[in-house]
Motif scaffolding. Structure first.
Motif, mmCIF file in Angstrom:
data_model
loop_
_atom_site.group_PDB
_atom_site.id
_atom_site.type_symbol
_atom_site.label_atom_id
_atom_site.label_comp_id
_atom_site.label_asym_id
_atom_site.label_seq_id
_atom_site.Cartn_x
_atom_site.Cartn_y
_atom_site.Cartn_z
ATOM 1 N N GLY A 35 0.821 -1.215 0.000
ATOM 2 C CA GLY A 35 0.000 0.000 0.000
ATOM 3 C C GLY A 35 0.850 1.259 0.000
ATOM 4 O O GLY A 35 0.567 2.214 -0.732
ATOM 5 N N SER A 36 1.911 1.252 0.795
ATOM 6 C CA SER A 36 2.820 2.403 0.838
ATOM 7 C C SER A 36 3.486 2.616 -0.518
ATOM 8 O O SER A 36 3.600 3.747 -0.996
ATOM 9 C CB SER A 36 3.893 2.188 1.910
ATOM 10 N N ALA A 42 2.538 6.148 -7.118
ATOM 11 C CA ALA A 42 1.244 6.083 -7.803
ATOM 12 C C ALA A 42 1.354 6.350 -9.305
ATOM 13 O O ALA A 42 0.833 5.575 -10.115
ATOM 14 C CB ALA A 42 0.247 7.044 -7.156
ATOM 15 N N ALA A 43 2.008 7.408 -9.679
ATOM 16 C CA ALA A 43 2.071 7.761 -11.102
ATOM 17 C C ALA A 43 2.906 6.744 -11.895
ATOM 18 O O ALA A 43 2.480 6.260 -12.949
ATOM 19 C CB ALA A 43 2.653 9.159 -11.267
ATOM 20 N N ARG A 44 4.046 6.403 -11.353
ATOM 21 C CA ARG A 44 4.961 5.503 -12.072
ATOM 22 C C ARG A 44 4.395 4.075 -12.164
ATOM 23 O O ARG A 44 4.388 3.473 -13.232
ATOM 24 C CB ARG A 44 6.317 5.495 -11.379
ATOM 25 N N VAL A 58 -5.947 5.090 -4.155
ATOM 26 C CA VAL A 58 -7.094 4.478 -3.465
ATOM 27 C C VAL A 58 -6.771 3.042 -3.061
ATOM 28 O O VAL A 58 -7.048 2.623 -1.931
ATOM 29 C CB VAL A 58 -8.368 4.540 -4.344
ATOM 30 N N SER A 59 -6.172 2.283 -3.963
ATOM 31 C CA SER A 59 -5.843 0.903 -3.615
ATOM 32 C C SER A 59 -4.733 0.863 -2.561
ATOM 33 O O SER A 59 -4.736 0.001 -1.683
ATOM 34 C CB SER A 59 -5.480 0.069 -4.840
ATOM 35 N N GLY A 60 -3.814 1.814 -2.604
ATOM 36 C CA GLY A 60 -2.787 1.901 -1.568
ATOM 37 C C GLY A 60 -3.377 2.156 -0.197
ATOM 38 O O GLY A 60 -2.992 1.520 0.792
ATOM 39 N N VAL A 61 -4.326 3.068 -0.131
ATOM 40 C CA VAL A 61 -4.993 3.357 1.148
ATOM 41 C C VAL A 61 -5.770 2.130 1.639
ATOM 42 O O VAL A 61 -5.713 1.779 2.820
ATOM 43 C CB VAL A 61 -5.919 4.590 1.017
#
Length: 149
Positions: A35-36, A42-44, A58-61
């Motif tokens: 998640g972290s 996120a972008a990469r 969102v999926s990380g959270v």
């Protein structure tokens, strides 16, 4: 053995980390780390998976929450509950991963998004199930009542 000694021994056994507990904690830690990574990259990572950065966040959270709750409840929920939930989670993960790969190999752009959608829904479902599950103490009391003790 006196009743006090029996209770003390039960508490010691109940608080010791078992191999399964270590496995549950490790599973939760993997979710937190993943998640972290999803949030930080996120972008990469989203670009690599063909998914928008917002879906990565969102999926990380969701993974952070799911993993954190998994770690938080390791001592207060039955290992049987964890085992069932983890088998269901991992089985779903394997199936969705396979479906996502097949979609990607066929040239559709939705494989990564479907996989990330699972990364949003499944950890939240796992967390809700753990929070709703009976605590170990309540489960033990219920078992004692059912068996006539």
């Amino acid at each position: 053995m006196t009743q006090t000694q029996t209770q003390t021994r039960r508490r010691a056994v109940a608080t010791a980390l078992t191999g399964r507990m270590v496995g549950v904690i490790a599973d939760g830690v993997v979710k937190v780390l993943l998640g972290s990574a999803f949030i930080v990259g996120a972008a990469r990572i989203g670009h690599l998976l063909g998914a928008p950065a917002w879906l990565m966040v969102v999926s990380g959270v969701a993974l952070l929450l799911g993993g954190g709750i998994e770690i938080r409840y390791v001592r207060s929920r039955a290992m049987r509950t964890f085992t069932r939930l983890m088998v269901a989670y991992d089985s779903g993960w394997a199936l969705v991963t396979l479906a996502g790969l097949l979609m990607t190999w066929q040239g559709t752009g939705a494989g990564g998004e479907i996989w990330l959608g699972y990364q949003v829904a499944a950890p939240i479902a796992l967390a809700v199930s753990l929070v709703a599950a009976a605590p170990v103490r309540a489960a033990a009391d219920s078992h004692a009542r059912d068996s006539g003790r």
